[in-house]
Design an enzyme around this catalytic site. Sequence first.
Site, PDB file in Angstrom:
ATOM      1  N   HIS A 181      50.920  36.503  42.346  1.00 12.28           N
ATOM      2  CA  HIS A 181      49.984  37.228  41.500  1.00 12.28           C
ATOM      3  C   HIS A 181      49.953  36.685  40.072  1.00 12.28           C
ATOM      4  O   HIS A 181      48.966  36.859  39.365  1.00 12.28           O
ATOM      5  CB  HIS A 181      50.365  38.712  41.496  1.00 12.28           C
ATOM      6  CG  HIS A 181      49.337  39.615  40.905  1.00 12.28           C
ATOM      7  ND1 HIS A 181      48.160  39.927  41.540  1.00 12.28           N
ATOM      8  CD2 HIS A 181      49.306  40.281  39.718  1.00 12.28           C
ATOM      9  CE1 HIS A 181      47.449  40.751  40.793  1.00 12.28           C
ATOM     10  NE2 HIS A 181      48.120  40.973  39.668  1.00 12.28           N
TER      11      HIS A 181
ATOM     12  N   SER B 238      43.904  40.247  37.473  1.00 10.01           N
ATOM     13  CA  SER B 238      44.402  41.464  38.102  1.00 10.01           C
ATOM     14  C   SER B 238      43.485  42.657  37.786  1.00 10.01           C
ATOM     15  O   SER B 238      42.306  42.624  38.125  1.00 10.01           O
ATOM     16  CB  SER B 238      45.845  41.722  37.658  1.00 10.01           C
ATOM     17  OG  SER B 238      46.438  42.758  38.392  1.00 10.01           O
TER      18      SER B 238
ATOM     19  N   ASP C 100      49.659  37.843  47.855  1.00 11.12           N
ATOM     20  CA  ASP C 100      49.627  38.771  46.724  1.00 11.12           C
ATOM     21  C   ASP C 100      50.168  40.135  47.144  1.00 11.12           C
ATOM     22  O   ASP C 100      49.637  40.780  48.054  1.00 11.12           O
ATOM     23  CB  ASP C 100      48.182  38.907  46.221  1.00 11.12           C
ATOM     24  CG  ASP C 100      48.104  39.471  44.813  1.00 11.12           C
ATOM     25  OD1 ASP C 100      48.902  40.358  44.479  1.00 11.12           O
ATOM     26  OD2 ASP C 100      47.223  39.022  44.050  1.00 11.12           O
TER      27      ASP C 100
END
Length: 473
Positions: A450, A174, A418
């Site tokens: 995610h 991320s 996502d």
Amino acid sequence: MTFEIMDYTKTNGILNHRIRFELPLNYSDSQDRREITIVATLTQLYDEAKHGDTDLAAVLPLLKNAKVIAYLQGGPGFPCTVPFAKSSFAKPLLEKDYVIIYIDQRGTGLSTPIEVGTLDVLVPRDSGTTDQDYAQQQMEYLLHFRADSIVEDFESIRTMLLGEDLKWSILGQSYGGFCSFTYLSTHAKSLKLVLITGGVPPINYGPDDVYKATYQRTKDRNVHYYNKYPGDVARVRDILEYLDSNNVTLPNGGTLSVERFQLLGIDFGHSGGTDELHQTVLKFHYDLELFGKPTYKTLYNIQNASSFDTNIIYALFQEAIYLDGNNKAVLQSNWSAERLRATETNYVFKKDADGPIYFTGEMVYKSMFDDYTELKPLKTLAHLLHKNEHWSPLYDVNTLEKLKFTDVPIVAATYYNDQYVDFDLTNKVKQQVFKGNGNLRQYITSNQFHDGLRLDSECVVGALLRLLESEVD
């Protein structure tokens, strides 16, 4: 710059060394002598033959011939979780003989953690200083906690542990993926390979571009949620009408407003999130039917469902991570998510409207600095950050487009659904920045969300390593 071993543990075949580093606060000004503490955990499989005769409390195992991979945590503003067994993504990496270095990014975990109480210590307030001037001082300090400084911390640690010439690999999850591209922009020669999971940054795009896309992704997740739980359309409306008409205080003194309740939609971005939110909605609505108010248990669970009180960098920098000093087309965030929310349907609660009211997602609004206990003292600072136009450079497009897969291979897990890092923006970055140079190769899937790295580690890490092994001699 110095380091020391703080602690070591040997459990379930895992050897962990916790290491403390004293590093510069400000890498851009050699005259600034201020230092901060960065803490990392060195994780490897315990080998009796290799480690048995070593004083593990005083000596770090040699890393010269090891395959070392440094982990860049998501966020911004979250610490690493230290593994005490072969679990999560540590398992497939350790089984491939990697040594993993988990580094709490500056401001998180044990690395000079930033909270309201610690910020007052780190940035002392002189008597007579106005709120505005003090917020300016806080902002100037916190601007050293961005991706460029995080990368310099990693480089310092690499040099101190491995030496100038030995490379390591990195895994960025991320926001950690965003930091990885900053790393590639500034110190590509230090890297063997780069693994990215759900974290290709929107290079040359600003906050408005990001939130236009993520509002659409969040809309898709709302539609899925209400199709799955149609009874929640009425339940959510009843709850929001109750919150709109009553002042509801959470156990830690925060306020449960309409907007704060809608923020629970952030759970849509991980596996099982719609089911978890349904349970919250059902319980809250049931409380209203039985007692005319939510119970303590319901309020406690809602309070702890978000991380903004305990991770204030997450709230302060949520839009700042999309501001790159090299992108002169976008200078400030100016509360992007707040502005764009007004143009989207269903995200603003109206009593006389029909149809479902949407939950929001990974977005920050002005009201949060009234509703969250730990964010209230930072309201002036938050407004300064959203007006700020002076940001450090994060990405060097000229450098990135010249990187070759044979030099520094980059492979990324890209999640089609996502909610936080938009699939279409990721592909635009691949086309516009890498321009067909063969780098940034993707494992694209709709099977994970995610949090795929955490929940389906064997699949995600395995896919990335197989992609590497099939492409690299």
